[in-house]
Design an enzyme around this catalytic site. Sequence first.
Site, short mmCIF file in Angstrom:
data_model
loop_
_atom_site.label_atom_id
_atom_site.label_comp_id
_atom_site.label_asym_id
_atom_site.label_seq_id
_atom_site.Cartn_x
_atom_site.Cartn_y
_atom_site.Cartn_z
N LYS A 157 -2.16 -0.67 8.06
CA LYS A 157 -3.62 -0.74 8.13
C LYS A 157 -4.11 -1.85 9.05
O LYS A 157 -5.05 -1.66 9.82
CB LYS A 157 -4.19 -0.94 6.72
N HIS B 135 -3.06 2.86 -6.16
CA HIS B 135 -3.43 1.62 -5.48
C HIS B 135 -3.56 0.46 -6.45
O HIS B 135 -3.51 -0.71 -6.05
CB HIS B 135 -4.75 1.81 -4.72
N HIS C 2 -3.40 -9.75 3.87
CA HIS C 2 -4.85 -9.72 4.07
C HIS C 2 -5.25 -10.58 5.26
O HIS C 2 -4.58 -11.57 5.57
CB HIS C 2 -5.58 -10.21 2.82
N TYR D 156 -8.81 -8.77 -5.24
CA TYR D 156 -7.59 -8.24 -5.83
C TYR D 156 -7.03 -9.16 -6.91
O TYR D 156 -6.57 -8.70 -7.94
CB TYR D 156 -6.52 -8.06 -4.74
N ARG E 267 0.84 -1.18 0.00
CA ARG E 267 0.00 0.00 0.00
C ARG E 267 0.89 1.24 0.00
O ARG E 267 2.05 1.20 0.37
CB ARG E 267 -0.92 0.02 1.21
N ARG F 83 -1.09 -2.38 -6.53
CA ARG F 83 -1.35 -3.52 -5.64
C ARG F 83 -2.24 -4.54 -6.33
O ARG F 83 -2.02 -5.75 -6.24
CB ARG F 83 -2.00 -3.00 -4.36
#
Length: 456
Positions: free
Chosen positions: A335, A399, A425, A434, A310, A402
């Site tokens: 995050k 982004h 994740h 993703y 990120r 990613r």
Amino acid sequence: MRGAAVPRLTTERPVGFSFADGKARFEVVVPKTGGRVRRRRTVVAGSEQEALDRFEAFRQEVLDAIRAKPADPPEATTAGAVLVSPVLDETFKREILSAIRSAPLAGQGRPPKEITFGAYLDRHLDAVCGRVKPRTATSYRQYVRNHLRPYFGQTLLSEITMAVVRDFQGHLVAYLSPHGRWKGRPLSVSTMNGCLAVLRLLVRDAYERGLLGALPRGRWPSKRIELLRLEATEDERERFLAAFDDGSGFRRLKRALRPRGKRRGGNRFPGRAKTLRGSWPQGHPATMAAFERFRALRPLYVVGFETGLRRGDLLGLQWSSVDLDQGLIRVTMQKTGRVATIPMSAACEEALRLCHARDRGGAFVFTDGKGRPISEAIFALAFSTAKVLAGISRRLRPHDMRHTFASRLASEAVSLQVISAALGHSTITLTQRYAKPDETSLRQVTVALNRGRRPG
């Protein structure tokens, strides 16, 4: 094998449970205390499944403390509460008994005095935002200011039922922005889901504080998010990275994208110097110096495409997280707090070694000519400039590097478990958004179906 125990799925963790780095942390709200008494415990576990089993045992211990026969004289119990067995901790017994006696919901169906949702926000929103990171707190306050307070401000907490929540969802669907920049535009699906998620969090917090007699019953609504196909193709990625070596194209940029020139006082803000763009000629030394600064940023985007980090994790990457000898990057995600281990590709290692060769002894990997970390503003400006030089006019966000990383791995038949670990994740379900195989890899379906088929 028949009779073997089937392990439980841990894609959705129970409330009050967390597990990381071999340590499990438990938190259980003691029943009949209006959320005022919570029991916490930290244990060491070899696996997440073991930690879940111990969490269930811990929850059962709390329930047994409520259901067991009293260890004290009968007159010690109130409001129909039954106390603990002698085998349980005596301090725990007294804590639960005292809490049940003083709990505002003991023997009652609702709090003695109801308050509106707006009054709850005035009293407790700061405390809720204080539990999360500043950027998350900012988004909470935006949802509250723009949507939740205007709609629910005068509504009693007890009147927020699931039917009312669904009505609110319909209101969000029909909402058109009055803001001058986005006037007349509907809300995005992610904004609607964000409003509903924050509302759910605040209603649960009010319930745990004893301000709400019961939570809304039913499934909390949410809208399905369409999968974005914004990952860069192989050709786009190559053109994007090649743009950092395109000096002639950089000099031919439009005036609005040219490097900064001299300053003068602004008309609207007389006390603030105004930066002008496009004042330097194409062949001016300042233009060439700006191109060299732009060119030096190429390794930053190479690592972005090759690691899927990120933006905050990429700009904040430190040499302590980089192991060039083993070819690994171990970084704690800002995050989620999860540790992601990412093997380096040849291109990634080459870019990092280039940064290491010109390193001035600082902690950060990506720095400017003065050794300062690259700012988000410079990161965004260089990204948009490279897009223009590469001739990419479609929507492509930082982004999406990613997304590109995950989709490349999926196209090479890398398992979702491995992709999820590399992305950091918490669930594989999130990884599926993703990691999308490209059309070339999907043609393997045709090859597999045709394999072994007799001609004719």
